[in-house]
Design an enzyme around this catalytic site. Structure first.
Site, PDB file in Angstrom:
ATOM      1  N   ASP A 186      -0.346  -5.103   3.499  1.00 36.54           N
ATOM      2  CA  ASP A 186       0.789  -4.513   4.203  1.00 36.54           C
ATOM      3  C   ASP A 186       0.672  -2.989   4.156  1.00 36.54           C
ATOM      4  O   ASP A 186       0.631  -2.401   3.084  1.00 36.54           O
ATOM      5  CB  ASP A 186       2.091  -4.932   3.507  1.00 36.54           C
ATOM      6  CG  ASP A 186       3.305  -4.278   4.146  1.00 36.54           C
ATOM      7  OD1 ASP A 186       3.755  -4.771   5.197  1.00 36.54           O
ATOM      8  OD2 ASP A 186       3.782  -3.255   3.619  1.00 36.54           O
ATOM      9  N   TYR A 210       2.842   5.553   5.672  1.00 35.35           N
ATOM     10  CA  TYR A 210       2.346   5.676   4.298  1.00 35.35           C
ATOM     11  C   TYR A 210       1.215   6.714   4.258  1.00 35.35           C
ATOM     12  O   TYR A 210       0.143   6.507   4.842  1.00 35.35           O
ATOM     13  CB  TYR A 210       1.840   4.337   3.760  1.00 35.35           C
ATOM     14  CG  TYR A 210       2.861   3.200   3.724  1.00 35.35           C
ATOM     15  CD1 TYR A 210       4.219   3.430   3.958  1.00 35.35           C
ATOM     16  CD2 TYR A 210       2.462   1.907   3.450  1.00 35.35           C
ATOM     17  CE1 TYR A 210       5.140   2.387   3.918  1.00 35.35           C
ATOM     18  CE2 TYR A 210       3.386   0.853   3.407  1.00 35.35           C
ATOM     19  CZ  TYR A 210       4.719   1.115   3.657  1.00 35.35           C
ATOM     20  OH  TYR A 210       5.616   0.081   3.616  1.00 35.35           O
ATOM     21  N   GLN A 228      10.990  -7.714   7.160  1.00 35.50           N
ATOM     22  CA  GLN A 228      10.615  -7.199   5.836  1.00 35.50           C
ATOM     23  C   GLN A 228      11.825  -6.492   5.229  1.00 35.50           C
ATOM     24  O   GLN A 228      12.373  -5.565   5.827  1.00 35.50           O
ATOM     25  CB  GLN A 228       9.435  -6.230   5.973  1.00 35.50           C
ATOM     26  CG  GLN A 228       8.808  -5.925   4.652  1.00 35.50           C
ATOM     27  CD  GLN A 228       7.501  -5.149   4.749  1.00 35.50           C
ATOM     28  OE1 GLN A 228       7.451  -3.989   4.361  1.00 35.50           O
ATOM     29  NE2 GLN A 228       6.457  -5.768   5.254  1.00 35.50           N
ATOM     30  N   TYR A 274       9.846  -6.747   0.023  1.00 37.96           N
ATOM     31  CA  TYR A 274       9.179  -5.544  -0.492  1.00 37.96           C
ATOM     32  C   TYR A 274       9.810  -5.089  -1.803  1.00 37.96           C
ATOM     33  O   TYR A 274      10.926  -5.468  -2.112  1.00 37.96           O
ATOM     34  CB  TYR A 274       9.098  -4.427   0.549  1.00 37.96           C
ATOM     35  CG  TYR A 274      10.354  -3.679   0.934  1.00 37.96           C
ATOM     36  CD1 TYR A 274      10.931  -3.857   2.186  1.00 37.96           C
ATOM     37  CD2 TYR A 274      10.932  -2.729   0.089  1.00 37.96           C
ATOM     38  CE1 TYR A 274      12.058  -3.130   2.574  1.00 37.96           C
ATOM     39  CE2 TYR A 274      12.049  -2.001   0.466  1.00 37.96           C
ATOM     40  CZ  TYR A 274      12.612  -2.211   1.711  1.00 37.96           C
ATOM     41  OH  TYR A 274      13.718  -1.496   2.086  1.00 37.96           O
ATOM     42  N   THR A 276       0.815  -1.236   0.000  1.00 36.24           N
ATOM     43  CA  THR A 276       0.000   0.000   0.000  1.00 36.24           C
ATOM     44  C   THR A 276       0.840   1.274   0.000  1.00 36.24           C
ATOM     45  O   THR A 276       0.309   2.357   0.229  1.00 36.24           O
ATOM     46  CB  THR A 276      -0.948   0.045   1.231  1.00 36.24           C
ATOM     47  OG1 THR A 276      -0.148   0.080   2.418  1.00 36.24           O
ATOM     48  CG2 THR A 276      -1.878  -1.149   1.273  1.00 36.24           C
ATOM     49  N   TRP A 277       2.141   1.134  -0.238  1.00 34.99           N
ATOM     50  CA  TRP A 277       2.975   2.344  -0.222  1.00 34.99           C
ATOM     51  C   TRP A 277       2.517   3.280  -1.328  1.00 34.99           C
ATOM     52  O   TRP A 277       2.220   2.820  -2.448  1.00 34.99           O
ATOM     53  CB  TRP A 277       4.454   1.962  -0.395  1.00 34.99           C
ATOM     54  CG  TRP A 277       5.376   3.072  -0.013  1.00 34.99           C
ATOM     55  CD1 TRP A 277       5.231   3.926   1.055  1.00 34.99           C
ATOM     56  CD2 TRP A 277       6.575   3.466  -0.676  1.00 34.99           C
ATOM     57  NE1 TRP A 277       6.268   4.801   1.095  1.00 34.99           N
ATOM     58  CE2 TRP A 277       7.105   4.551   0.045  1.00 34.99           C
ATOM     59  CE3 TRP A 277       7.252   3.001  -1.794  1.00 34.99           C
ATOM     60  CZ2 TRP A 277       8.291   5.187  -0.322  1.00 34.99           C
ATOM     61  CZ3 TRP A 277       8.434   3.625  -2.162  1.00 34.99           C
ATOM     62  CH2 TRP A 277       8.942   4.705  -1.425  1.00 34.99           C
TER      63      TRP A 277
END
Ligand SMILES: NC(=O)c1ccc[n+]([C@@H]2O[C@H](COP(=O)([O-])OP(=O)(O)OC[C@H]3O[C@@H](n4cnc5c(N)ncnc54)[C@H](OP(=O)(O)O)[C@@H]3O)[C@@H](O)[C@H]2O)c1
Length: 281
Positions: A52, A57, A167, A195, A23-24
């Protein structure tokens, strides 16, 4: 499309889906919100039930988007969020988690990560994670961008041995973790969450991927994802706000790379030949 998304076992005995939704950069531009929510809902419909996100964010905006996307289907979702390092004190992490839960409109996170390491002593953060777990506000805890030495330090602390996930940046162009960290995590039973598996979109333009993709009649992004997905003990987190891409990313689970494909990809993106600092974006 393959049946269900495989799951990996966490040290706690709970399980985590091997392919999720990043969801960045979501929750930043209000005009994109409906599209972002629709992409996440589509991912859930397709069985990509790991989401995530992080308080960082969109400064809470991404968590709000996720909250709207999962409304009415919390039980289907494996929800991950992260605490800013400057909030990761004994009291600060508890308060930050409560703010995240409010934005997400849920009672509990499946996994809560320290976003990166800064000055707050790790023991304080672990203490806060323990408080949150006892209060039923988080199920498992983990870390992000931890190299082997950081992980050693964390796991030596009381409660740190329960760390569920680390992560880190991992994709065809960024293979440094294959030198030591990947095995180090596997040995401890710590799940690696990869990621930027498409290197933020950059891998789709690389000729080596196009050649493999053409042979399989799939897209370069699917080859990039299949390459990470084939690794045991690794969760893959592509981000997409585009419905076509979400479908493609889900279907990457069906792509089986052959030994010839892997040899070609190794030639274009060689594995590490020695130790290197953990790469980050
Ligand atoms: N970047 C970081 O520093 C970082 C750090 C920690 C965690 N994470 C987590 O990991 C997630 C994924 O990493 P990321 O967002 O940095 O990079 P990524 O998933 O490697 O790439 C995302 C980019 O690729 C595009 N894309 C996605 N699927 C595609 C497809 N099938 N074909 C072509 N393009 C495609 C997306 O555009 P569209 O939206 O238009 O599809 C977006 O521009 C983040 O969202 C976040 O949850 C990221």
């Amino acid at each position: 499309m393959s049946g269900s998304v495989p799951r990996l076992r966490l040290p706690s005995g709970r399980t985590i889906p091997a392919l999720g939704l990043g969801t960045w950069r979501m929750g930043v531009d209000r005009t994109q919100r409906r599209r972002e929510i629709a992409a996440l809902r589509l991912g859930l419909d397709l069985g990509m039930t790991l989401i995530d996100t992080a308080e960082m964010y969109g400064e809470g905006g991404a968590e709000e988007v996720v909250g709207q996307a999962i409304a009415g289907r919390r039980d289907d979702v494996f929800l991950v969020s992260k605490v800013y390092p400057h909030n990761a004190t004994r009291a600060g992490a508890v308060a930050a988690c409560e703010r995240s839960l409010k934005r997400l409109k849920v009672e509990c996170l499946d996994l809560y990560l320290l976003h990166w390491r800064e000055r707050v002593p790790l023991a304080e953060t672990l203490d806060a994670f323990d408080t949150l777990a006892r209060a039923g506000k988080i199920r498992d805890h983990g870390v992000r961008n931890f190299d082997v030495a950081d992980l050693d330090e964390w796991t030596a602390l009381p409660g740190g041995e329960g760390v569920a996930a680390n992560q880190v940046l991992y994709n065809l162009r960024r293979r440094g973790i294959e030198w030591r960290l990947l095995d180090g995590c596997r040995r401890r039973g710590v799940v690696v969450m990869a990621y930027s598996p498409i290197d933020q979109g950059r891998l789709v333009r690389r000729r080596a991927l196009t050649a493999v993709a053409d042979r399989h009649q799939v897209t370069p992004a699917q080859v990039a994802l299949a390459w990470v997905l084939r690794q045991p003990g690794v969760v893959v987190l592509p981000k997409s706000a585009d419905a076509r891409h979400v479908r493609e990313n889900r279907a990457a689970l069906d792509v089986r790379l052959t030994p010839d494909d892997l040899r070609e990809l190794d030639a274009a993106f060689p594995p590490p030949s020695g130790p290197m600092p953990l790469e980050m974006l």
